[in-house]
Design a protein around this motif. Structure first.
Motif, PDB file in Angstrom:
ATOM      1  N   VAL A 221       0.851  -1.187   0.000  1.00  0.00           N
ATOM      2  CA  VAL A 221       0.000   0.000   0.000  1.00  0.00           C
ATOM      3  C   VAL A 221       0.888   1.239   0.000  1.00  0.00           C
ATOM      4  CG1 VAL A 221      -1.896   1.191   1.163  1.00  0.00           C
ATOM      5  CG2 VAL A 221      -1.718  -1.291   1.331  1.00  0.00           C
ATOM      6  N   LEU A 222       0.626   2.128  -0.971  1.00  0.00           N
ATOM      7  CA  LEU A 222       1.424   3.337  -1.119  1.00  0.00           C
ATOM      8  C   LEU A 222       0.555   4.576  -1.051  1.00  0.00           C
ATOM      9  CD1 LEU A 222       3.586   2.280  -4.220  1.00  0.00           C
ATOM     10  CD2 LEU A 222       4.273   2.211  -1.818  1.00  0.00           C
ATOM     11  N   LYS A 223       1.138   5.666  -0.618  1.00  0.00           N
ATOM     12  CA  LYS A 223       0.498   6.980  -0.678  1.00  0.00           C
ATOM     13  C   LYS A 223       1.130   7.668  -1.884  1.00  0.00           C
ATOM     14  CE  LYS A 223      -0.405  11.116   2.062  1.00  0.00           C
ATOM     15  NZ  LYS A 223      -1.856  11.079   2.057  1.00  0.00           N
ATOM     16  N   VAL A 224       0.287   8.033  -2.852  1.00  0.00           N
ATOM     17  CA  VAL A 224       0.786   8.606  -4.096  1.00  0.00           C
ATOM     18  C   VAL A 224       0.067   9.928  -4.365  1.00  0.00           C
ATOM     19  CG1 VAL A 224       1.137   8.217  -6.563  1.00  0.00           C
ATOM     20  CG2 VAL A 224       1.191   6.273  -4.999  1.00  0.00           C
ATOM     21  N   GLY A 225       0.833  10.979  -4.568  1.00  0.00           N
ATOM     22  CA  GLY A 225       0.255  12.305  -4.831  1.00  0.00           C
ATOM     23  C   GLY A 225      -0.370  12.363  -6.214  1.00  0.00           C
ATOM     24  N   MET A 226      -1.683  12.197  -6.265  1.00  0.00           N
ATOM     25  CA  MET A 226      -2.414  12.234  -7.530  1.00  0.00           C
ATOM     26  C   MET A 226      -3.471  13.327  -7.457  1.00  0.00           C
ATOM     27  SD  MET A 226      -2.981   8.120  -7.974  1.00  0.00           S
ATOM     28  CE  MET A 226      -3.612   7.957  -6.298  1.00  0.00           C
ATOM     29  N   SER A 227      -3.472  14.222  -8.450  1.00  0.00           N
ATOM     30  CA  SER A 227      -4.409  15.335  -8.410  1.00  0.00           C
ATOM     31  C   SER A 227      -5.459  15.289  -9.519  1.00  0.00           C
ATOM     32  CB  SER A 227      -3.645  16.655  -8.487  1.00  0.00           C
ATOM     33  OG  SER A 227      -2.866  16.681  -9.671  1.00  0.00           O
ATOM     34  N   CYS A 228      -5.297  14.375 -10.483  1.00  0.00           N
ATOM     35  CA  CYS A 228      -6.248  14.332 -11.600  1.00  0.00           C
ATOM     36  C   CYS A 228      -6.299  12.926 -12.206  1.00  0.00           C
ATOM     37  CB  CYS A 228      -5.841  15.342 -12.671  1.00  0.00           C
ATOM     38  SG  CYS A 228      -4.261  14.945 -13.476  1.00  0.00           S
ATOM     39  N   GLN A 229      -7.178  12.746 -13.169  1.00  0.00           N
ATOM     40  CA  GLN A 229      -7.304  11.442 -13.816  1.00  0.00           C
ATOM     41  C   GLN A 229      -6.057  11.095 -14.638  1.00  0.00           C
ATOM     42  OE1 GLN A 229      -9.565   9.023 -13.306  1.00  0.00           O
ATOM     43  NE2 GLN A 229     -10.311  10.402 -11.722  1.00  0.00           N
ATOM     44  N   GLY A 230      -5.322  12.111 -15.083  1.00  0.00           N
ATOM     45  CA  GLY A 230      -4.063  11.865 -15.794  1.00  0.00           C
ATOM     46  C   GLY A 230      -3.050  11.197 -14.876  1.00  0.00           C
ATOM     47  N   CYS A 231      -3.027  11.640 -13.634  1.00  0.00           N
ATOM     48  CA  CYS A 231      -2.135  11.033 -12.634  1.00  0.00           C
ATOM     49  C   CYS A 231      -2.525   9.575 -12.413  1.00  0.00           C
ATOM     50  CB  CYS A 231      -2.228  11.779 -11.303  1.00  0.00           C
ATOM     51  SG  CYS A 231      -1.724  13.503 -11.362  1.00  0.00           S
ATOM     52  N   VAL A 232      -3.818   9.349 -12.272  1.00  0.00           N
ATOM     53  CA  VAL A 232      -4.329   7.991 -12.069  1.00  0.00           C
ATOM     54  C   VAL A 232      -3.946   7.122 -13.261  1.00  0.00           C
ATOM     55  CG1 VAL A 232      -6.416   6.582 -11.857  1.00  0.00           C
ATOM     56  CG2 VAL A 232      -6.227   8.743 -10.591  1.00  0.00           C
ATOM     57  N   GLY A 233      -4.082   7.673 -14.462  1.00  0.00           N
ATOM     58  CA  GLY A 233      -3.737   6.939 -15.682  1.00  0.00           C
ATOM     59  C   GLY A 233      -2.269   6.553 -15.725  1.00  0.00           C
ATOM     60  N   ALA A 234      -1.395   7.458 -15.283  1.00  0.00           N
ATOM     61  CA  ALA A 234       0.045   7.179 -15.279  1.00  0.00           C
ATOM     62  C   ALA A 234       0.360   6.015 -14.340  1.00  0.00           C
ATOM     63  CB  ALA A 234       0.817   8.433 -14.863  1.00  0.00           C
ATOM     64  N   VAL A 235      -0.235   6.042 -13.139  1.00  0.00           N
ATOM     65  CA  VAL A 235      -0.010   4.971 -12.164  1.00  0.00           C
ATOM     66  C   VAL A 235      -0.598   3.660 -12.709  1.00  0.00           C
ATOM     67  CG1 VAL A 235      -0.513   4.170  -9.826  1.00  0.00           C
ATOM     68  CG2 VAL A 235       0.072   6.576 -10.226  1.00  0.00           C
ATOM     69  N   ASN A 236      -1.772   3.760 -13.302  1.00  0.00           N
ATOM     70  CA  ASN A 236      -2.447   2.596 -13.890  1.00  0.00           C
ATOM     71  C   ASN A 236      -1.561   1.945 -14.966  1.00  0.00           C
ATOM     72  OD1 ASN A 236      -4.503   0.776 -14.444  1.00  0.00           O
ATOM     73  ND2 ASN A 236      -5.588   2.172 -15.792  1.00  0.00           N
ATOM     74  N   ARG A 237      -0.948   2.758 -15.831  1.00  0.00           N
ATOM     75  CA  ARG A 237      -0.103   2.233 -16.913  1.00  0.00           C
ATOM     76  C   ARG A 237       1.102   1.471 -16.371  1.00  0.00           C
ATOM     77  NH1 ARG A 237      -1.650   6.883 -19.212  1.00  0.00           N
ATOM     78  NH2 ARG A 237       0.138   8.093 -18.477  1.00  0.00           N
ATOM     79  N   VAL A 238       1.821   2.072 -15.400  1.00  0.00           N
ATOM     80  CA  VAL A 238       3.042   1.407 -14.917  1.00  0.00           C
ATOM     81  C   VAL A 238       2.727   0.132 -14.146  1.00  0.00           C
ATOM     82  CG1 VAL A 238       4.461   3.492 -14.946  1.00  0.00           C
ATOM     83  CG2 VAL A 238       3.276   2.854 -12.830  1.00  0.00           C
ATOM     84  N   LEU A 239       1.624   0.140 -13.374  1.00  0.00           N
ATOM     85  CA  LEU A 239       1.273  -1.069 -12.625  1.00  0.00           C
ATOM     86  C   LEU A 239       0.739  -2.152 -13.555  1.00  0.00           C
ATOM     87  CD1 LEU A 239      -0.345   0.408  -9.402  1.00  0.00           C
ATOM     88  CD2 LEU A 239       1.916  -0.635  -9.648  1.00  0.00           C
ATOM     89  N   GLY A 240       0.057  -1.764 -14.610  1.00  0.00           N
ATOM     90  CA  GLY A 240      -0.461  -2.726 -15.593  1.00  0.00           C
ATOM     91  C   GLY A 240       0.652  -3.469 -16.308  1.00  0.00           C
TER      92      GLY A 240
END
Length: 113
Positions: free
Chosen positions: A6-25
């Motif tokens: 479990v990580l705390k990640v500074g995400m402010s928008c859906q673009g941030c979520v998308g970036a995290v989603n891509r690397v974890l995928g």
């Protein structure tokens, strides 16, 4: 061995979520993950090492840290052993609480006479 990171990640928008989603995928060993933008929380399950997940998510450029799971029991322990300043503050509050009802009683007595 499957584990949860479990990580705390500074995400402010859906673009941030998308970036995290891509690397974890793309990450090997990841079975599932959940990204919560409101809580700034990323939960990864799978045959992964915590440090590898941390490094992978950090590559997005988002501020990343481990979720403070272990800090919660320590916080409770800190609450139990109050500092001297906290004790003094509470003593002042208690003294005020004792004083106010007496003041109210004093105000009530003259008006009854």
């Amino acid at each position: 061995m499957s584990q949860t990171v479990v990580l705390k990640v500074g995400m402010s928008c859906q673009g941030c979520v998308g970036a995290v989603n891509r690397v974890l995928g793309k990450m090997e060993g990841v079975e599932s993950f959940d990204i919560d933008i409101k809580e700034q929380k990323v939960t990864v399950k799978g045959n992964v090492e915590p440090e590898a997940v941390f490094q992978t998510v950090s590559k997005t450029g988002k501020k990343t840290s481990y979720w403070p799971v272990e800090a919660e029991p320590k916080a409770e322990a800190a609450t139990e052993s109050k500092t001297e300043a906290e004790t003094k503050t509470e003593a002042k509050v208690d003294a005020t609480a004792d004083f106010e009802p007496k003041l109210a009683e004093a105000e009530t007595k003259p008006s009854q006479v």
